[in-house]
Design a protein around this motif. Sequence first.
Motif, PDB file in Angstrom:
ATOM      1  N   SER A  68       0.847  -1.189   0.000  1.00 43.32           N
ATOM      2  CA  SER A  68       0.000   0.000   0.000  1.00 43.32           C
ATOM      3  C   SER A  68       0.886   1.244   0.000  1.00 43.32           C
ATOM      4  N   LEU A  84      -6.187   0.885   2.095  1.00 36.76           N
ATOM      5  CA  LEU A  84      -6.563  -0.527   2.121  1.00 36.76           C
ATOM      6  C   LEU A  84      -6.008  -1.260   0.906  1.00 36.76           C
ATOM      7  N   ASN A  91      -7.356  -7.507   4.073  1.00 33.40           N
ATOM      8  CA  ASN A  91      -7.581  -6.356   4.944  1.00 33.40           C
ATOM      9  C   ASN A  91      -8.086  -6.798   6.315  1.00 33.40           C
ATOM     10  N   PRO A 120      -9.439   0.591  12.225  1.00 32.17           N
ATOM     11  CA  PRO A 120     -10.141   1.140  11.060  1.00 32.17           C
ATOM     12  C   PRO A 120     -10.046   2.665  11.051  1.00 32.17           C
ATOM     13  N   SER A 127     -12.399   4.287   3.362  1.00 27.79           N
ATOM     14  CA  SER A 127     -11.885   3.466   4.453  1.00 27.79           C
ATOM     15  C   SER A 127     -10.378   3.279   4.327  1.00 27.79           C
ATOM     16  N   ALA A 128      -9.694   3.203   5.462  1.00 25.69           N
ATOM     17  CA  ALA A 128      -8.243   3.057   5.468  1.00 25.69           C
ATOM     18  C   ALA A 128      -7.813   2.411   6.783  1.00 25.69           C
ATOM     19  N   PHE A 129      -6.523   2.174   6.924  1.00 23.25           N
ATOM     20  CA  PHE A 129      -5.956   1.676   8.174  1.00 23.25           C
ATOM     21  C   PHE A 129      -5.335   2.844   8.928  1.00 23.25           C
TER      22      PHE A 129
END
Length: 277
Positions: A68, A84, A91, A120, A127-129
């Motif tokens: 990523s 993500l 994921n 999250p 959405s992402a980390f």
Amino acid sequence: MIWPFRPAARTPAPTELDGDEDARGAGEDLRRFLIRSPSQILHIVGSICRARELVTVHFDRGRGFLISAIEQVDRERGRVIIGLGADPALNARLLASERLGMVSVHDLVKVLCSAAGAQPGTHQGHSAFAIALPPELLRVQRRQYHRVRASAREPVLVRLAIGGGEILELTVIDISVGGFSGHGVLPRGKDVPGLRFPRCTLRFRDGTEISGEVELRSVTPHRLRGGASPSLLGFGFVGLPQPAEKQLPRYVLRIERERRRAAGEGWLAGLTGRGDG
């Protein structure tokens, strides 16, 4: 597998870096590559984000990985936002992992760190980390890209717009997929490492050109014959068009093959007595 180091704030043992060719066998020498300064860590992570370098995130004790990029560095919350992956199952496995190992590149040097899992998060509505900034990271001082000396028969010429209508022209001394160096003189104020130049053009002997943004990485004073004293300037590519990403590796590979072929022919001539003279 690459598993940078465990949560304890200490230098990793060689076994904890097993599988990483830059770290394997380094032992106690790794201590000199360990960075714990929060400001340095922020600078390195921020540079990786701005350069859009790829980040490989290892999880599930090294049994899985995801490639990523860092989308944002959230200084206030002390975390980074990472995009993500394309596979929802991967994921989910990453989110379920208690420890993560991350590998990327900063100024052509491999960077490794670990984190206590991911949460999250979101970035620009997607959405992402969200991952806490690491308390320490390992910056292994070894170039990520193979660098070759430019061919005298096929010189690469550079035109660098330095502002105010001025153009710096220089001939490449060595080059890699990550950057190049050459002798030149930059005006005061423009000779600061980290400064970016959005308009840089490299012209090859066959007439092809590539243009993009470069960043000044190093300035080393170097006196030449005749009393002139231009500096050895090192630049890193920041943004290059897709064709250039294919052309540069081909050029580097061809020059390296020619160099090895010439070295092999010289060695053979020495054995057979067919050398000049």
